[in-house]
Design a protein around this motif. Sequence first.
Motif, PDB file in Angstrom:
ATOM      1  N   UNK A 105       0.832  -1.220   0.000  1.00 36.84           N
ATOM      2  CA  UNK A 105       0.000   0.000   0.000  1.00 36.84           C
ATOM      3  C   UNK A 105       0.859   1.260   0.000  1.00 36.84           C
ATOM      4  N   UNK A 147      -2.271   5.394  10.972  1.00 35.90           N
ATOM      5  CA  UNK A 147      -2.543   6.075   9.703  1.00 35.90           C
ATOM      6  C   UNK A 147      -4.024   6.376   9.538  1.00 35.90           C
ATOM      7  N   UNK A 148      -4.270   7.320   8.679  1.00 32.10           N
ATOM      8  CA  UNK A 148      -5.642   7.711   8.344  1.00 32.10           C
ATOM      9  C   UNK A 148      -5.643   8.211   6.910  1.00 32.10           C
ATOM     10  N   UNK A 149      -6.581   7.725   6.134  1.00 40.79           N
ATOM     11  CA  UNK A 149      -6.645   8.168   4.742  1.00 40.79           C
ATOM     12  C   UNK A 149      -8.042   8.695   4.444  1.00 40.79           C
ATOM     13  N   UNK A 150      -8.121   9.796   3.737  1.00 42.48           N
ATOM     14  CA  UNK A 150      -9.424  10.307   3.317  1.00 42.48           C
ATOM     15  C   UNK A 150      -9.461  10.359   1.797  1.00 42.48           C
ATOM     16  N   UNK A 151     -10.266   9.498   1.200  1.00 46.49           N
ATOM     17  CA  UNK A 151     -10.332   9.493  -0.265  1.00 46.49           C
ATOM     18  C   UNK A 151     -11.770   9.545  -0.758  1.00 46.49           C
ATOM     19  N   UNK A 152     -12.653  10.041   0.145  1.00 48.45           N
ATOM     20  CA  UNK A 152     -14.061  10.088  -0.280  1.00 48.45           C
ATOM     21  C   UNK A 152     -14.409  11.438  -0.897  1.00 48.45           C
ATOM     22  N   UNK A 153     -13.556  12.409  -0.664  1.00 49.55           N
ATOM     23  CA  UNK A 153     -13.891  13.783  -1.033  1.00 49.55           C
ATOM     24  C   UNK A 153     -12.639  14.480  -1.582  1.00 49.55           C
ATOM     25  N   UNK A 192     -15.176  22.144   2.915  1.00 52.34           N
ATOM     26  CA  UNK A 192     -15.812  20.825   2.946  1.00 52.34           C
ATOM     27  C   UNK A 192     -16.018  20.212   1.569  1.00 52.34           C
ATOM     28  N   UNK A 225      -8.417  22.168   6.270  1.00 56.89           N
ATOM     29  CA  UNK A 225      -9.022  20.846   6.059  1.00 56.89           C
ATOM     30  C   UNK A 225      -8.071  19.710   6.496  1.00 56.89           C
ATOM     31  N   UNK A 228      -7.344  19.121  10.342  1.00 54.70           N
ATOM     32  CA  UNK A 228      -8.303  18.319  11.114  1.00 54.70           C
ATOM     33  C   UNK A 228      -8.013  16.824  10.942  1.00 54.70           C
ATOM     34  N   UNK A 229      -7.505  16.426   9.771  1.00 55.09           N
ATOM     35  CA  UNK A 229      -7.124  15.017   9.573  1.00 55.09           C
ATOM     36  C   UNK A 229      -5.893  14.673  10.414  1.00 55.09           C
ATOM     37  N   UNK A 232      -6.391  14.057  14.035  1.00 54.24           N
ATOM     38  CA  UNK A 232      -6.971  12.741  14.360  1.00 54.24           C
ATOM     39  C   UNK A 232      -5.893  11.749  14.787  1.00 54.24           C
TER      40      UNK A 232
ATOM     41  N   UNK B   2      -2.194   1.528  14.561  1.00 55.24           N
ATOM     42  CA  UNK B   2      -3.583   2.000  14.627  1.00 55.24           C
ATOM     43  C   UNK B   2      -4.026   2.278  13.189  1.00 55.24           C
ATOM     44  N   UNK B   4      -6.939   3.541  10.865  1.00 53.13           N
ATOM     45  CA  UNK B   4      -8.196   4.314  10.886  1.00 53.13           C
ATOM     46  C   UNK B   4      -8.927   4.133   9.563  1.00 53.13           C
ATOM     47  N   UNK B   6     -12.377   4.974   7.345  1.00 53.13           N
ATOM     48  CA  UNK B   6     -13.528   5.875   7.299  1.00 53.13           C
ATOM     49  C   UNK B   6     -13.232   7.073   6.437  1.00 53.13           C
ATOM     50  N   UNK B   7     -13.846   8.177   6.748  1.00 44.11           N
ATOM     51  CA  UNK B   7     -13.676   9.358   5.902  1.00 44.11           C
ATOM     52  C   UNK B   7     -14.118  10.625   6.612  1.00 44.11           C
ATOM     53  N   UNK B   8     -13.775  11.720   5.979  1.00 47.30           N
ATOM     54  CA  UNK B   8     -14.183  13.051   6.432  1.00 47.30           C
ATOM     55  C   UNK B   8     -14.823  13.701   5.222  1.00 47.30           C
ATOM     56  N   UNK B  10     -18.339  16.621   3.967  1.00 48.03           N
ATOM     57  CA  UNK B  10     -19.146  17.746   4.409  1.00 48.03           C
ATOM     58  C   UNK B  10     -20.090  17.427   5.553  1.00 48.03           C
ATOM     59  N   UNK B  46       1.044  -4.980   5.080  1.00 49.17           N
ATOM     60  CA  UNK B  46       2.299  -4.709   4.353  1.00 49.17           C
ATOM     61  C   UNK B  46       3.531  -5.268   5.042  1.00 49.17           C
ATOM     62  N   UNK B  60     -16.348   3.328   2.901  1.00 48.12           N
ATOM     63  CA  UNK B  60     -16.936   4.639   2.602  1.00 48.12           C
ATOM     64  C   UNK B  60     -18.385   4.713   3.093  1.00 48.12           C
ATOM     65  N   UNK B  96     -15.057   6.675  16.505  1.00 47.33           N
ATOM     66  CA  UNK B  96     -15.018   8.118  16.709  1.00 47.33           C
ATOM     67  C   UNK B  96     -15.879   8.823  15.697  1.00 47.33           C
TER      68      UNK B  96
END
Lengths: 295, 97
Positions: A105, A147-153, A192, A225, A228-229, A232, B2, B4, B6-8, B10, B46, B60, B96
Amino acid sequence: MTETTQEFWRWKESNWHDESIDPKAAETVSAGVDVGSVSSQAVVMADGKLYAYASMRTGSDSPDSARNAMNWALENTGLNLEDIHYTVGTGYGRVNVPFADRTITEIACHARGGNMMYGPSVRTILDMGGQDCKAIHCDEKGKVTNFLMNDKCAAGTGRGMEVFADLLAVSVEDVGELSLDVDEEPPPVSSTCVVFAKSEASSLLREGWSKKRVLAAYCSAMAHRVVSLLERIGVEKDFAITGGIAKNAGVVTRLEKELKLESLKSNYDTQIAGALGAALFARALVEKQRKKVAR
Amino acid sequence: MKANYGYLDGSGEFFITIDTDLCIECKERSCVAACPVGLFEIIVDDYDDEVAAIKEEHRKKTQVRLRSLQAGHRSSGSALCCSVCTRSRGSFLVVRQ
């Protein structure tokens, strides 16, 4: 009547190789290919040293994008695909790298690549990619611990920035510097959604705002934006930014201001972090294989 | 690690955190069977460790999935996956919103 169209979103593609290295003398030639949603990179390493890379736009076909990036990286090096001992594919299109021996990944690859680019003290890596944003915490060896991934927006991504460059008819490579050339920091536009931000920007232009002021408002929104990620996973020093947006001084400066933390700087191209990490994984994997065979 | 999922967007931030360090020594993998909505799968990560992860098709849709997890928390004090986790009750997964 003639009509000219300029692609303001288009960033400079590049390739490079180190002429002081003889890759044919290397014991291990490893490679990493990062096929992202917007850009593709190929990195070739000779015994763990960066030897060659290419960074270009991803086309509509992932296998072709991987091949094109690798061919461009190998151009004028005297090497061909058969000379590479092990290749790791990563990124959004990693399963479509036809010559990859394994896929890993982009989260693990960015952590490993960031560790080499910025040194073992780096703990927090923000990868601002073409269509996603990743906040990564890693240890001194570049192993991911959170880790944290945002791929929806698309908000907070490179694609969002390209949309703004086109809207304002400003080269995407100039957005950052221009956004800093304002007397007073304007309030951010919507953070947003890129579509909302775009319509808000059009209204501001109609109200008489200058392009620079609108760009400042968008860079500020983007920085807000991603903060805020990052919050987290918790931001720990040292902090580094990878990906195309790391080249945008307008976003980086505002991000640092909001985090009250300066990001590490590197001589490496920030867009190759994922492919570099993949090539480092490839080297480790081929050496592991050799040890197994020797036993 | 850890992880995570999900998503962020609007409408807010919707993340489920899995402490995958707890999965490495786990033999039972009870969380997978316990989840009433089939949220989990076991993957090789990995670093070649077998760990629990949220299935791709749910990643999602965490806003919807969080509701059922929170309902579990409210009725029994913890979600079913957490209550069956033999490695560490409760801290295997954190919701969360």
